[in-house]
Design an enzyme around this catalytic site. Structure first.
Site, PDB file in Angstrom:
ATOM      1  N   ARG A  43      65.456   4.186  77.569  1.00 17.05           N
ATOM      2  CA  ARG A  43      66.264   5.017  76.667  1.00 17.05           C
ATOM      3  C   ARG A  43      66.479   6.422  77.205  1.00 17.05           C
ATOM      4  NH1 ARG A  43      63.458   1.830  72.508  1.00 17.05           N
ATOM      5  NH2 ARG A  43      61.739   3.265  72.853  1.00 17.05           N
ATOM      6  N   GLU A  69      48.062   1.220  74.967  1.00 12.79           N
ATOM      7  CA  GLU A  69      47.028   0.910  73.973  1.00 12.79           C
ATOM      8  C   GLU A  69      46.159  -0.242  74.482  1.00 12.79           C
ATOM      9  OE1 GLU A  69      46.697   0.302  69.135  1.00 12.79           O
ATOM     10  OE2 GLU A  69      48.641   0.149  70.119  1.00 12.79           O
TER      11      GLU A  69
END
Lengths: 176, 176
Positions: free
Chosen positions: A59, A96
């Site tokens: 993006r 994560e």
């Protein structure tokens, strides 16, 4: 004056329960909001002799390409592994669960170039920090790291400032 | 007058033996060439009331974002699976080995919108055809499919024209 926050769609529990996902595609889809956002993101840097805009996959490419044209700069893609065809430098960063890598062509920047690092959003800042490391290995002068959205609760902007990077963002979402 | 072809780096035997990979990052890295390319890619469409530029993941984002701003249009990302947070339409397309999918948010276009489909390069045209199908399912009016580089030997542009799509490109590489 456009209220950018209202142009961003929030999707609850995406990609995992408890996460409020900030969907920037609705802002980009709005011609007036998108053009104004590019203008506002570039405004602090129009007289800073920026020679390259480094956009983070993927993006960051949408904003970065438009900002490069606006600032009269070249565009440099910082990409996931296996996407750049020429020799690359790489930096790992933590996710994560597990880790990922960001790559930059070895000839992506010249020493001393004035570079903006751009992504749509900064959360924990792991990806952006990998981008900073790559640009510094290329001896670039990082003018600022620029984001459409900052999630300050997740500490990414603070993390970048701690390693000496100026951080600019247009919108900030706090709480959940 | 910029010789765009000279700005593109060719990498032999990437990603597989016998393939001459056309690396557009060297053109994008050159501020003058990149700005001129965006201007030339947009020129045929400045009076066509383009309301949206649909960029294909991920190099199509670099061009598409800049073209959207230039044309006063919104930007729509067409993405690989698992990348768009909201409800999507999807289309499969064939790769040399196996297949892949392209996704579009269900509210990505409004019926009758004038849309440009943009990617950096057209080879066999499989990805671009998937993009056409998605935009047509959204009842968009596709003004043209626009590419920086065409590899006409691989037939992609012909394939798009056969399904009624106007095709525009800036550079063409024939032979190997």
């Amino acid at each position: 004056m456009i209220d950018y926050k209202k142009k961003i769609r929030t999707i609850p529990d995406y990609p995992a329960k408890g996460i409020m996902f900030r969907d920037v595609t609705t802002l980009m889809s709005d011609a007036d909001a998108f053009a104004a956002a590019i203008e506002d993101l570039c405004k602090p840097f129009t007289n800073m002799n920026v020679t390259k805009v480094a956009g983070i996959d993927a993006r960051g490419f949408i904003l970065g390409g438009a900002m490069a044209v606006r600032l009269g700069a070249g565009f440099l893609p910082l990409r996931k592994p296996g996407k750049l065809p020429y020799k690359t430098l790489k930096e790992s960063y933590q996710l994560e669960y597990g880790s990922d890598e960001l790559h930059m062509h070895t000839d992506g920047v010249e020493p001393g170039e004035h570079v903006l690092l751009v992504d749509d959003l900064i959360a924990t800042g792991g990806t952006a920090e990998a981008g900073v490391k790559l640009l510094r290995r290329g001896q670039a002068d990082i003018v600022s790291a620029v984001f459409l959205v900052d999630l300050p609760d997740l500490g990414g902007a603070r993390r970048l400032r701690q390693i000496g990077i100026d951080v600019t963002s247009l919108i900030s979402f706090t709480g959940s």
